[in-house]
Design a protein around this motif. Structure first.
Motif, PDB file in Angstrom:
ATOM      1  N   ILE A 118       0.836  -1.209   0.000  1.00 41.83           N
ATOM      2  CA  ILE A 118       0.000   0.000   0.000  1.00 41.83           C
ATOM      3  C   ILE A 118       0.870   1.258   0.000  1.00 41.83           C
ATOM      4  O   ILE A 118       0.660   2.168  -0.800  1.00 41.83           O
ATOM      5  CB  ILE A 118      -0.945  -0.010   1.227  1.00 41.83           C
ATOM      6  N   PHE A 119       1.833   1.294   0.902  1.00 40.26           N
ATOM      7  CA  PHE A 119       2.771   2.417   0.958  1.00 40.26           C
ATOM      8  C   PHE A 119       3.989   2.031   0.129  1.00 40.26           C
ATOM      9  O   PHE A 119       5.028   1.620   0.654  1.00 40.26           O
ATOM     10  CB  PHE A 119       3.139   2.720   2.413  1.00 40.26           C
ATOM     11  N   ASN A 120       3.853   2.182  -1.156  1.00 41.56           N
ATOM     12  CA  ASN A 120       4.766   1.603  -2.136  1.00 41.56           C
ATOM     13  C   ASN A 120       6.056   2.416  -2.272  1.00 41.56           C
ATOM     14  O   ASN A 120       6.202   3.241  -3.183  1.00 41.56           O
ATOM     15  CB  ASN A 120       4.036   1.493  -3.477  1.00 41.56           C
ATOM     16  N   TYR A 121       7.021   2.174  -1.387  1.00 40.74           N
ATOM     17  CA  TYR A 121       8.275   2.920  -1.418  1.00 40.74           C
ATOM     18  C   TYR A 121       9.095   2.577  -2.663  1.00 40.74           C
ATOM     19  O   TYR A 121       9.717   3.464  -3.261  1.00 40.74           O
ATOM     20  CB  TYR A 121       9.093   2.639  -0.159  1.00 40.74           C
ATOM     21  N   LYS A 122       9.105   1.326  -3.077  1.00 37.23           N
ATOM     22  CA  LYS A 122       9.843   0.941  -4.286  1.00 37.23           C
ATOM     23  C   LYS A 122       9.312   1.696  -5.501  1.00 37.23           C
ATOM     24  O   LYS A 122      10.078   2.119  -6.365  1.00 37.23           O
ATOM     25  CB  LYS A 122       9.751  -0.574  -4.511  1.00 37.23           C
ATOM     26  N   GLY A 123       7.989   1.847  -5.548  1.00 40.62           N
ATOM     27  CA  GLY A 123       7.388   2.597  -6.645  1.00 40.62           C
ATOM     28  C   GLY A 123       7.810   4.061  -6.622  1.00 40.62           C
ATOM     29  O   GLY A 123       8.055   4.670  -7.667  1.00 40.62           O
ATOM     30  N   PHE A 124       7.919   4.628  -5.420  1.00 41.77           N
ATOM     31  CA  PHE A 124       8.367   6.015  -5.277  1.00 41.77           C
ATOM     32  C   PHE A 124       9.800   6.163  -5.790  1.00 41.77           C
ATOM     33  O   PHE A 124      10.133   7.155  -6.436  1.00 41.77           O
ATOM     34  CB  PHE A 124       8.283   6.435  -3.812  1.00 41.77           C
ATOM     35  N   CYS A 125      10.638   5.178  -5.512  1.00 40.36           N
ATOM     36  CA  CYS A 125      12.043   5.233  -5.950  1.00 40.36           C
ATOM     37  C   CYS A 125      12.173   5.152  -7.468  1.00 40.36           C
ATOM     38  O   CYS A 125      13.096   5.731  -8.051  1.00 40.36           O
ATOM     39  CB  CYS A 125      12.847   4.108  -5.305  1.00 40.36           C
ATOM     40  N   LYS A 126      11.254   4.444  -8.117  1.00 40.32           N
ATOM     41  CA  LYS A 126      11.328   4.239  -9.558  1.00 40.32           C
ATOM     42  C   LYS A 126      10.552   5.279 -10.352  1.00 40.32           C
ATOM     43  O   LYS A 126      10.668   5.345 -11.572  1.00 40.32           O
ATOM     44  CB  LYS A 126      10.802   2.847  -9.919  1.00 40.32           C
ATOM     45  N   ALA A 127       9.758   6.106  -9.688  1.00 39.57           N
ATOM     46  CA  ALA A 127       8.847   7.030 -10.373  1.00 39.57           C
ATOM     47  C   ALA A 127       9.596   8.059 -11.213  1.00 39.57           C
ATOM     48  O   ALA A 127      10.621   8.606 -10.792  1.00 39.57           O
ATOM     49  CB  ALA A 127       7.966   7.734  -9.346  1.00 39.57           C
ATOM     50  N   ASP A 128       9.067   8.313 -12.417  1.00 35.39           N
ATOM     51  CA  ASP A 128       9.630   9.343 -13.289  1.00 35.39           C
ATOM     52  C   ASP A 128       9.197  10.735 -12.821  1.00 35.39           C
ATOM     53  O   ASP A 128       9.970  11.683 -12.856  1.00 35.39           O
ATOM     54  CB  ASP A 128       9.172   9.126 -14.732  1.00 35.39           C
TER      55      ASP A 128
END
Length: 371
Positions: A118-128
């Protein structure tokens, strides 16, 4: 430790706005509804007599996180601390941490796994758009605020992408629901983040938070010369220049006029971030500052002003040239070891010699001539 410079209010508001726009309340509630179904698989792993009570506690916990979602995403460190204290008081028995297990199971709990999703830190790191790269670029942190000895600037182009690592002041393994909280993301070097601090328990009640405080002048580096009992404290400059470890030690002293609580928290940072240990390697740098305190006397500095009338326009410039570093508090964090340089230069009165009264007169006369 240096305070992260967020003095530009508009800049801070802009970053917080981007963070809140990315993680709106509606978006996060939708993620809860989408990914929380597997959480309930934990319930059957508890003893039969505990299942109904655990289910109710799970429901209340998820409800609380939803209610507090806006503070979780963009709340200041004090608000995050309040959330943690509420969770620890009311939901401490729930297995939401990475180390928690249910019964004899060796697997991490579904509650923890889904909170990570839910709190997607990996997604935050990869976000453009508005992710880790955009955040570190906007913060414009040049030096690690924890140790002040490693560069961490962000660089993005076709040839090279690099940025600071993001430390979670409140460990994300312990509090996975704070893994994308704006004020829980501290730009830092790899050594402080992944080796020294790692998963140690930090809170604003036990340690200084880089968004709130730095060491500034509350706690200062101080050189202490070693001497045998009964000996006079005479400085052996030959051994100092060689950075002989037996000649002196690098320690700290509290500013008597500073807030005692801040000094206490700062000393916890020193202990847990191993500042004393990592700064032993900088004795050569300290020895050079001590030498300069002898070489650059008032007459020598005055001659620099007179010999190069067009080169220096203010006292800070000559101080920076001589020390090879910044000394003003507002400039801490622009170059590695700036805190160390400032404190040792002040201890040995080097900054006094570089800004003695008639330097100001020279500068004023020079300014008047230019008009």
């Amino acid at each position: 430790m240096n305070k992260i410079n967020l003095s530009e209010n508009l800049k801070l508001k802009s970053m917080l706005k981007k963070h809140k726009n990315k993680y709106t309340k509606e978006y996060m509630i939708d993620r809860f509804n989408k990914h929380s179904k597997l959480i309930w698989n934990d319930i059957d792993k508890f003893p039969i007599g505990e299942r109904l009570q655990k289910k109710r506690r799970y429901e209340l916990f998820i409800k609380y996180l939803k209610v507090k979602i806006e503070d979780i995403i963009a709340g200041n460190p004090e608000k995050l601390q309040t959330i943690i204290e509420h969770v620890e008081t009311n939901f401490k028995s729930l297995p939401f941490r990475s180390s928690d297990r249910i019964g004899s199971s060796e697997e991490q709990t579904n509650l923890y796994k889904q909170l990570i999703t839910i709190f997607n830190y990996k997604g935050f790191c990869k976000a453009d758009k508005w992710g880790a790269y955009e955040l570190t670029k906007a913060l414009d942190a040049i030096v690690c605020p924890y140790c002040d000895q490693q560069y961490i600037h962000t660089h993005c182009d076709e040839a090279l992408n690099m940025r600071a690592t993001l430390d979670h002041f409140y460990d994300k393994g312990t509090y996975p629901f704070l893994s994308i909280s704006f004020y829980n993301l501290i730009p830092s070097c790899y050594f402080c983040n992944s080796i020294i601090k790692y998963t140690k328990a930090f809170t604003i009640k036990t340690h200084l938070h880089p968004y709130l405080h730095g060491f500034e002048d509350h706690l200062r580096f101080k050189v202490k010369f070693r001497k045998n009992r009964g000996e006079k404290e005479e400085i052996d400059y030959t051994k100092i220049l060689e950075a002989d470890p037996k000649t002196f030690t690098i320690g700290f002293e509290s500013n008597p006029s500073s807030n005692k609580e801040i000094c206490k928290l700062a000393r916890r940072n020193i202990h847990d971030l191993k500042i004393r240990e990592v700064y032993r390697v900088h004795k050569d740098y300290v020895s050079e500052i001590i030498y300069k305190s002898v070489v650059y006397n008032e007459a020598f500095v005055a001659s620099l002003f007179n010999t190069h009338p067009k080169l220096f326009t203010n006292e800070e410039e000559i101080t920076r040239i001589v020390l090879g570093n910044y000394v003003n508090l507002d400039d801490q964090g622009k170059r590695v070891l700036s805190k160390l340089a400032r404190d040792i230069a002040r201890q040995f009165k080097l900054t006094d010699r570089l800004s003695f009264p008639h330097n100001g007169k020279l500068i004023r006369r020079r300014s008047l001539r230019s008009k």
